[in-house]
Design a protein around this motif. Structure first.
Motif, PDB file in Angstrom:
ATOM      1  N   GLU B 164       4.758   6.208  -2.485  1.00 22.15           N
ATOM      2  CA  GLU B 164       3.661   5.953  -1.558  1.00 22.15           C
ATOM      3  C   GLU B 164       4.201   5.090  -0.427  1.00 22.15           C
ATOM      4  OE1 GLU B 164       0.354   4.670  -4.202  1.00 22.15           O
ATOM      5  OE2 GLU B 164      -0.881   4.590  -2.394  1.00 22.15           O
ATOM      6  N   GLU B 241       4.799  -5.334  -4.809  1.00 21.98           N
ATOM      7  CA  GLU B 241       4.145  -5.235  -3.500  1.00 21.98           C
ATOM      8  C   GLU B 241       3.427  -6.542  -3.196  1.00 21.98           C
ATOM      9  OE1 GLU B 241       3.747  -2.879  -1.051  1.00 21.98           O
ATOM     10  OE2 GLU B 241       5.301  -1.603  -1.919  1.00 21.98           O
ATOM     11  N   HIS B 244       0.131  -6.937  -1.259  1.00 20.15           N
ATOM     12  CA  HIS B 244      -1.154  -6.557  -1.848  1.00 20.15           C
ATOM     13  C   HIS B 244      -1.616  -7.542  -2.904  1.00 20.15           C
ATOM     14  CE1 HIS B 244      -1.416  -3.125   0.666  1.00 20.15           C
ATOM     15  NE2 HIS B 244      -0.121  -2.971   0.464  1.00 20.15           N
ATOM     16  N   MET B 245      -1.116  -8.758  -2.777  1.00 11.96           N
ATOM     17  CA  MET B 245      -1.683  -9.874  -3.509  1.00 11.96           C
ATOM     18  C   MET B 245      -3.049 -10.157  -2.882  1.00 11.96           C
ATOM     19  SD  MET B 245       0.162 -13.579  -3.693  1.00 11.96           S
ATOM     20  CE  MET B 245       0.592 -13.618  -1.940  1.00 11.96           C
ATOM     21  N   VAL B 246      -4.088 -10.146  -3.706  1.00 15.39           N
ATOM     22  CA  VAL B 246      -5.431 -10.466  -3.179  1.00 15.39           C
ATOM     23  C   VAL B 246      -5.512 -11.970  -2.996  1.00 15.39           C
ATOM     24  CG1 VAL B 246      -7.891 -10.467  -3.663  1.00 15.39           C
ATOM     25  CG2 VAL B 246      -6.505  -8.487  -4.296  1.00 15.39           C
ATOM     26  N   TYR B 255      -6.255  -0.592   2.688  1.00 21.10           N
ATOM     27  CA  TYR B 255      -6.141   0.811   2.282  1.00 21.10           C
ATOM     28  C   TYR B 255      -5.829   0.963   0.796  1.00 21.10           C
ATOM     29  CZ  TYR B 255      -1.152   0.116   2.157  1.00 21.10           C
ATOM     30  OH  TYR B 255       0.075  -0.357   1.841  1.00 21.10           O
ATOM     31  N   CYS B 256      -5.289  -0.113   0.168  1.00 19.85           N
ATOM     32  CA  CYS B 256      -4.915  -0.003  -1.249  1.00 19.85           C
ATOM     33  C   CYS B 256      -6.158   0.000  -2.136  1.00 19.85           C
ATOM     34  CB  CYS B 256      -3.967  -1.129  -1.656  1.00 19.85           C
ATOM     35  SG  CYS B 256      -4.782  -2.709  -2.001  1.00 19.85           S
ATOM     36  N   ASN B 258      -8.282  -2.650  -2.419  1.00 18.83           N
ATOM     37  CA  ASN B 258      -8.770  -4.010  -2.641  1.00 18.83           C
ATOM     38  C   ASN B 258      -9.302  -4.611  -1.343  1.00 18.83           C
ATOM     39  OD1 ASN B 258      -8.230  -4.246  -5.433  1.00 18.83           O
ATOM     40  ND2 ASN B 258      -6.051  -4.509  -4.979  1.00 18.83           N
TER      41      ASN B 258
END
Lengths: 389, 389
Positions: B164, B241, B244-246, B255-256, B258
């Motif tokens: 991805e 990644e 993409h740590m919230v 877009y992931c 979350n």
């Protein structure tokens, strides 16, 4: 940069002996044939190594029970627990457990005591550990060759300095040096979650997983990481503090100075709040409440919905950062209702980009129960011992 | 479990040769005396190895300029760039850069082109890479022995599958296999931040740091981790990644799937918003604005205060989880005003438990500029090449 030199035959023999001992220590009794396969050595080399170890009393050989196969069965090689013994100590906020652990990972004897008030002072804890060890070793008639100590805090591996163990109210305690000076054996001090991860990797739920994260909740929340088969240790041997990941900016204050740390949302106090119990409820009362809840899955998800959401969010972050194949939930998290753990696992798989890429990270409870940190502490002690026996 | 066997003299010689070549490749020209010290080998062994490599055209020896020391100077050994060449490709969202990189890390030639519309389709990109490589190799009269490709996405190391790459709109592109089939050399595909971390570790700001994290912002935010001197790769070779740590639950959608990912708070679009520019402003306009701001430090901290706070929070988490000694900020982050980077570094040191324990993590901009991923891609290609030449 590793320097290199020609390996001499006696070095190769010693290396093979250590490797074989390590395989037996972690994998349990194996036949000579299985050892030959595992080590990639021929059977006569294995025979010579096993004979040497048997002579030194480190292993024993037995004829296995007859199986279905034809022909003479391969002899079963068993590690001898008494042949190499280490001391394992698990210092927790509420109590201390010690054990003498033999080759093969068997607990030969144990002792534990509660901590409250002044008995939590480093001096008192150290004295008590030394006294209990002397009694236990005397009772069992063994002498530990090394010691591993688990502490819930930030620990420097090189000399066993406990830099900060906030829930114990310890800071800059030279635990390793002080125990080593009296015990006169190598003393390895590790962060409790790091040792938990090691134990799960070698003997528990994460066995065979090269990339795994162990997350445990006690008073605080800690995490240990196994990456490509080895413990991640961080700079200067300080392991990371997963519980102090800020996950809810502007949230509840944490002693570390930040607000909304993961620990403040999913630690023991948070779980008490979520269940409507007083924050200082006993561990027993908390576990009883969780067991009751487990009987009613719908109610469990309802009452612990917000808690489960914070647990999920933190795990999504952990998975996205570290890309493990497996997350093991330890300590207090093992008391969570199965439905809740299943729900959290499913959410983490759906909401983590990395989990979607690897085809689904697993989220599972610890398989080692309350002994996990004791077993991890034993393993760091064994690391050096197996190289020298 | 690693199997073991007796090392034969020719294996030892080959191992030493590879090690020596790697030292020269990464460390640059060294005297024979320095090589002897570095490798822990005696001077006659070094002489034999260097003679062999010189005969094969891999190195050249020169008398160094006279220094202050007495006696005959030790000969300087230089890697020969043309003796081993790899192809490095950096696929970014806006453009692709390729380079042929020689032994020692020197870029021998390069080419790049912009991507927009259908030229970003995998088929088009692959065709363009192949054509440009043929032209460049022809011009330089060299043949690459392996290729390394940097892609901003989730990548499987084993076969170079791009699982991805959302900002490229690629998914399940068999990039490694397809390039390998035509080029007929080993093709290694890596996540861009992972390769950035590798380059910084070997040749940049993180040189000599065993535990470092590289965080870079382009359209997305990515991170690479060097732990105990090696790249962290995650399960199945999928690197984590970090973007993409919230970090801001309930925040802006990503877009992931979350909300409030670090990337949505500190990526290129967030930086545009913070500066009052349109989110789709060109990179050039953004950098011009940042340069203007750098001239007025007080205004910089004021206008980018909230941005700096989110950058800080994410870095506190990264430091608390991974315990690095150094964080290197790459790509767009290198354009941030110095005052802002200094402020963020200070905040991270104050607010991270682990930084306080290790005595202060450093936060520094990348030292390798725009070539960082190209150099990282070259290094993964060289890993295998140095073992075989």
């Amino acid at each position: 940069m590793t320097s290199t030199s020609v390996a001499r035959p006696d070095e190769v023999r010693r290396y093979n002996r250590t490797t074989l001992l390590r395989v037996l220590h972690v994998g349990g009794p194996l036949t000579r044939a299985a050892l030959a396969t595992e080590l990639g050595l021929n059977r006569s080399t294995i025979k010579a190594l096993v004979d040497g170890l048997a002579e030194a009393g480190m292993v024993e050989e037995r004829v296995p029970r007859p199986g279905r196969g034809a022909g003479r069965p391969s002899l079963l090689v068993l590690p001898q627990p008494q042949a190499a013994v280490v001391l394992a100590v698990d210092v927790q906020v509420e109590h201390v457990a010690i054990a003498l652990v033999g080759l093969g990972g068997q607990i030969l004897g144990r002792n534990s005591w509660n901590l409250h008030g002044r008995t939590r002072e480093p001096d008192e804890v150290i004295t008590h550990i030394l006294e209990s060890t002397a009694v236990l070793a005397g009772d069992l008639g063994v002498r530990p060759m090394a010691a591993g100590i688990s502490v819930p805090g930030v620990v420097r591996r090189s000399d066993g300095l406990v830099r900060e163990a906030p829930n114990l109210r310890w800071s800059d305690v030279t635990l390793g040096d002080r125990l080593g000076a009296v015990l006169r054996i190598p003393v390895l001090v590790g962060n409790d979650a790091e040792l938990g991860a090691l134990a799960e990797h070698l003997r528990g739920a994460a066995r065979g997983a090269a990339d795994a994260v162990y997350v445990s909740a006690d008073v605080g929340v800690g995490g240990g990481v196994v990456a490509q088969g080895s413990s991640l240790r961080g700079a200067a041997g300080y392991v990371g503090e997963i519980g102090h990941m800020v996950i809810r900016p502007g949230g509840r204050g944490c002693y570390c100075g930040n607000q909304g740390c993961w620990e403040t949302e999913v630690g023991e106090a948070a779980l008490c709040r979520a269940l409507g119990l007083a924050e200082d409820s006993s561990r027993g009362a908390l576990v009883v409440e969780l067991r009751k809840l487990a009987e009613d899955p719908t109610a469990a998800l309802e009452r612990l919905g917000e808690f489960a959401e914070w647990l999920t969010l933190g795990l999504v972050n952990v998975v996205n950062l570290l890309g493990p194949e497996l997350v093991v939930l330890g300590d207090l998290f093992t008391a969570l209702p199965d439905t809740l753990v299943d729900w959290v696992g499913e959410q983490v798989r759906q909401r983590s980009l990395v989990s979607r890429a690897v085809g689904g990270v697993r989220v599972e409870p610890s398989a080692l129960g309350v002994d996990v940190k004791l077993l991890g502490a034993a393993e760091v002690a064994f690391e050096g011992v197996l190289d020298t026996v």
